[in-house]
Design a protein around this motif. Structure first.
Motif, short mmCIF file in Angstrom:
data_model
loop_
_atom_site.label_atom_id
_atom_site.label_comp_id
_atom_site.label_asym_id
_atom_site.label_seq_id
_atom_site.Cartn_x
_atom_site.Cartn_y
_atom_site.Cartn_z
N LYS A 1 -5.79 -14.23 12.19
CA LYS A 1 -6.54 -14.76 11.05
C LYS A 1 -7.85 -15.38 11.52
N LEU A 2 -7.76 -16.17 12.58
CA LEU A 2 -8.96 -16.81 13.11
C LEU A 2 -9.88 -15.79 13.75
N GLN A 3 -9.32 -14.85 14.50
CA GLN A 3 -10.12 -13.84 15.17
C GLN A 3 -10.87 -12.97 14.17
N ALA A 4 -10.25 -12.70 13.03
CA ALA A 4 -10.89 -11.86 12.01
C ALA A 4 -12.17 -12.49 11.49
N ILE A 5 -12.19 -13.82 11.38
CA ILE A 5 -13.39 -14.51 10.91
C ILE A 5 -14.42 -14.65 12.02
N LEU A 6 -13.96 -15.03 13.21
CA LEU A 6 -14.89 -15.30 14.31
C LEU A 6 -15.65 -14.04 14.73
N GLU A 7 -14.99 -12.89 14.67
CA GLU A 7 -15.64 -11.65 15.08
C GLU A 7 -16.81 -11.28 14.19
N LYS A 8 -16.81 -11.78 12.96
CA LYS A 8 -17.84 -11.41 11.99
C LYS A 8 -18.92 -12.47 11.85
N GLN A 9 -18.85 -13.53 12.67
CA GLN A 9 -19.82 -14.61 12.56
C GLN A 9 -20.89 -14.48 13.65
N SER A 10 -22.11 -14.33 13.23
CA SER A 10 -23.22 -14.25 14.19
C SER A 10 -24.08 -15.50 14.14
#
Length: 226
Positions: free
Chosen positions: A120-129
């Motif tokens: 869940k956390l990885q899904a958000i962090l991967e899309k944050q630039s």
């Protein structure tokens, strides 16, 4: 010179935390107050009780699994509401400081290994630039994400510390206030204050989860249009 200023702030925080720990130990060694006495009558030595509670906040900041709400409710149970809110606010400062600098020290590679365990956390962090106060707020207001790991990630990515502190505090604050009053009224679980606080806490958790899934759906829609 500017690069070293955040580390000075970190050192100051560690000194403050160490001072609170030392004070709690000294008071504990030079008093006949037992843990049972602290739990039954915290006002007998409020400084020792507050110091021990902040010490637990420090220990919690070194873990990922221990729920923050337990300490927030404990403060509400042990102290009058105004003092409990002050203690919990200091606890928030500790919870947003220690993991942040742990993340800065470990680096993004090590923290990324930890985030992979939480899809869940990885899904958000991967899309944050980009990193902003809103991102810090959003990541902390979502109750289904591990807060300490979020803060470690923000430290590892060199998000400005005060953005982490401001956004994170704003994200934690609503739940902290509700947990404080729930702990305050837990001695009488049948009271309206307890049930209102509990109901609002559940509603906040449901809302944060809905925001999380709405965010993922929005991101998926953007990817489909690319």
């Amino acid at each position: 010179m500017r690069k070293h200023r955040p580390w000075r702030f970190c050192v100051a925080g560690c000194v403050l935390g160490g001072g609170l720990l030392g004070l709690a130990i000294v008071l504990g060694l030079h008093s006949d107050i037992s843990l049972q006495a602290i739990l039954t009558d915290p006002q007998q030595n409020p400084f020792l009780t507050a110091g021990l509670l902040l010490l637990f906040y420090m220990l919690k900041s070194l873990t990922i699994f221990f729920p923050l709400i337990i300490l927030e409710m404990a403060a509400g149970y042990l102290f009058p509401a105004p003092m409990a809110l002050v203690i919990n606010f200091l606890g928030i400062w500790i919870a947003l400081t220690i993991p942040y600098w742990i993340g800065r020290a470990l680096g993004l590679r090590q923290i990324s290994k930890l985030t992979r365990k939480y899809p869940k956390l990885q899904a958000i962090l991967e899309k944050q630039s980009s990193h902003s106060v809103f991102l810090c707020f959003f990541l902390r207001v979502i109750s289904c994400l591990p807060g300490d790991l979020v803060t470690m990630y923000l430290g590892a990515t060199h998000t400005p510390f005060f953005q982490n502190l401001l956004g994170g505090a704003l994200g934690i604050l609503p739940g902290m206030i509700l947990a404080t009053f729930m702990g305050r009224s837990i001695q009488d679980p049948s009271s309206p204050a307890f049930w209102i606080s509990a109901a609002l806490s559940v509603a906040l958790a449901v809302l944060s989860t809905a925001l999380y899934y709405a965010y993922l759906k929005r991101q998926k829609g953007r990817e489909d249009h690319i």
